[in-house]
Design a protein around this motif. Structure first.
Motif, mmCIF file in Angstrom:
data_model
loop_
_atom_site.group_PDB
_atom_site.id
_atom_site.type_symbol
_atom_site.label_atom_id
_atom_site.label_comp_id
_atom_site.label_asym_id
_atom_site.label_seq_id
_atom_site.Cartn_x
_atom_site.Cartn_y
_atom_site.Cartn_z
ATOM 1 N N ALA A 1 84.388 125.924 47.905
ATOM 2 C CA ALA A 1 85.746 125.152 48.126
ATOM 3 C C ALA A 1 86.186 123.834 47.642
ATOM 4 O O ALA A 1 86.799 123.201 47.650
ATOM 5 C CB ALA A 1 85.892 125.384 49.615
ATOM 6 N N LYS A 2 84.619 123.170 46.619
ATOM 7 C CA LYS A 2 84.491 121.953 46.009
ATOM 8 C C LYS A 2 84.544 121.295 47.358
ATOM 9 O O LYS A 2 84.796 119.698 46.822
ATOM 10 C CB LYS A 2 85.783 121.466 45.324
ATOM 11 N N MET A 3 83.905 121.238 48.010
ATOM 12 C CA MET A 3 83.989 120.220 49.414
ATOM 13 C C MET A 3 82.120 120.306 49.728
ATOM 14 O O MET A 3 82.171 120.204 50.593
ATOM 15 C CB MET A 3 84.427 120.311 49.825
ATOM 16 N N PRO A 4 81.366 120.265 48.833
ATOM 17 C CA PRO A 4 79.641 120.546 49.276
ATOM 18 C C PRO A 4 79.042 119.308 50.615
ATOM 19 O O PRO A 4 79.697 118.419 50.330
ATOM 20 C CB PRO A 4 78.778 120.323 48.091
ATOM 21 N N TYR A 5 78.253 119.965 51.308
ATOM 22 C CA TYR A 5 77.576 118.587 52.208
ATOM 23 C C TYR A 5 77.006 118.826 52.137
ATOM 24 O O TYR A 5 75.994 117.915 52.452
ATOM 25 C CB TYR A 5 79.146 118.655 53.726
ATOM 26 N N MET A 6 75.838 119.994 52.142
ATOM 27 C CA MET A 6 74.677 119.959 52.165
ATOM 28 C C MET A 6 73.950 121.394 51.864
ATOM 29 O O MET A 6 74.823 122.307 51.339
ATOM 30 C CB MET A 6 74.666 120.163 54.080
#
Length: 374
Positions: free
Chosen positions: A200-205
């Motif tokens: 969703a184009k929101m990488p966090y880890m």
């Protein structure tokens, strides 16, 4: 009529409906991306030189079992396997020397002093990356082994133009028992979140058991300098710092998985999970809100369902609940199939109920100070 004058049952049912809408938003907007993910067809094949880095402290037994699977990968292009022996006091030194005689691609980096003020494995990992020769860095842990001999090839294939970070899936070995199923489900549920958010184009880890990024990104961001005081964070806080909506890809094919030995006791697993959760307090506000809202809404589903059934209308409450349950069942089944965890799906309802207890158990970890050791 004011809000305070509304019947209690209607208030509870309205709150329940709101929670279900929030849950459906996550499943239909975010998590469906992993469930229905189809990798783009490859128009050309590129093999990059790769540096595989594994850190271990007193991991002689794990190295003897798992390291050969990394050293015997089917990858014709130049690559090296760097093992960082972090102040081990067991037989690690002699084991690695024996493996070196058989595998000249093995590079041994022995650390004999601890890095003061840098808890965790970030210092040995930093030394391994700095000693690497190649731009593509591929990471795993001492207690992991690749699911196939094509692990390196499949992970590095994601490095198309503009990609600097590749997130993989680190599975746990399938064994008998309730604990094994819960460990594997929690691992799947975490992956459902971080892989879906990346899509969703929101990488966090990512997870250090199966993670890759460009050496240039490590050097450019001064390594782990900004998080050296935190015991963990090398695979979530660092990725949160360097990953963007354009430079991150995922690889979820079964042959590209790594497999780890799961904990065998409840206390060991709880200790491991509490340690992992202590880094979440350092996340950016955006992700604290998104992940927190998902967890909070998930936690409230069953309490509000029960209250709505008791104080409002049982068939209306169950009808709303059924919409969420059917959506969850479809998304989980498809995502579990993608990650080779489909055998867990037959008990999806029990796992869903378990998540209420899991969040309750893990709540203190968010308030606890991080442990200052690896």
């Amino acid at each position: 009529m004011t809000f305070t004058s509304l019947p209690l049952g209607l208030i509870l049912f309205s709150a329940f409906c709101l929670i279900i809408v929030i849950q459906l938003g996550y499943y239909l907007i975010v998590f469906r991306k992993l469930a229905f993910y189809q990798p783009k067809p490859k128009t050309n094949s590129q093999e990059y030189p790769v540096s595989i880095i594994v850190c271990g402290k007193n991991e002689a037994e794990n190295f003897s079992i798992h390291l050969p699977a990394i050293l015997l990968q089917d990858y014709a292009t130049t690559h090296e396997v760097i093992v960082v022996n972090d102040n081990s006091t067991d037989e690690t030194k002699y084991l690695l020397e024996g493996l070196y005689k058989r595998f000249k691609g093995l590079k041994i980096l022995t650390l004999t002093q601890d890095a003061l003020g840098i808890p965790g494995k970030k210092f040995p990992l930093s030394m391994g990356i700095k000693s690497s020769k190649h731009e593509v860095i591929l990471l795993t842990d001492a207690d992991c082994f690749p699911a196939s001999e094509h692990w390196i090839k499949m992970m590095q294939e994601a490095y198309t133009e503009g990609i600097d970070v590749v997130l993989g899936y680190g599975a746990y070995a399938k064994k008998r028992g309730v604990l094994n199923k819960l460990i594997r489900f929690e691992t799947f549920h975490a992956a459902l979140q971080y892989l879906s958010f990346a899509l969703a184009k929101m990488p966090y880890m990512g997870v250090g058991r199966n993670l890759s990024y460009k050496r240039e990104m490590f050097i450019k961001n001064k390594g782990f300098a900004s998080i050296n005081h935190i015991p963990g964070g090398d695979d979530d806080l660092f990725i949160l710092k360097i990953a963007t909506k354009k430079n991150t890809a995922i690889v979820i094919e079964q042959q590209a998985h790594t497999i780890s030995d799961p904990k065998t006791t409840w206390s060991e697993w709880m200790r491991q999970k509490r340690r992992h959760y202590t880094t979440s307090k350092y996340y950016k506000p955006k992700f604290k809100l998104l992940l927190g809202l998902y967890a909070f809404s998930n936690f409230l589903v069953y309490p509000l369902l029960i209250l709505s059934v008791i104080y409002f209308n049982w068939w209306m409450a169950l009808s709303v609940y059924a919409v969420r349950l059917i959506t969850l069942a479809i998304i989980w089944k498809k995502a579990m199939r993608k990650l080779n965890e489909e055998d867990l799906w037959s008990q999806f309802l029990l796992f869903d109920i378990w998540m209420f207890l899991y969040y309750f158990i893990m709540l203190p970890a968010l308030l606890r100070k991080p442990e200052k050791k690896w």
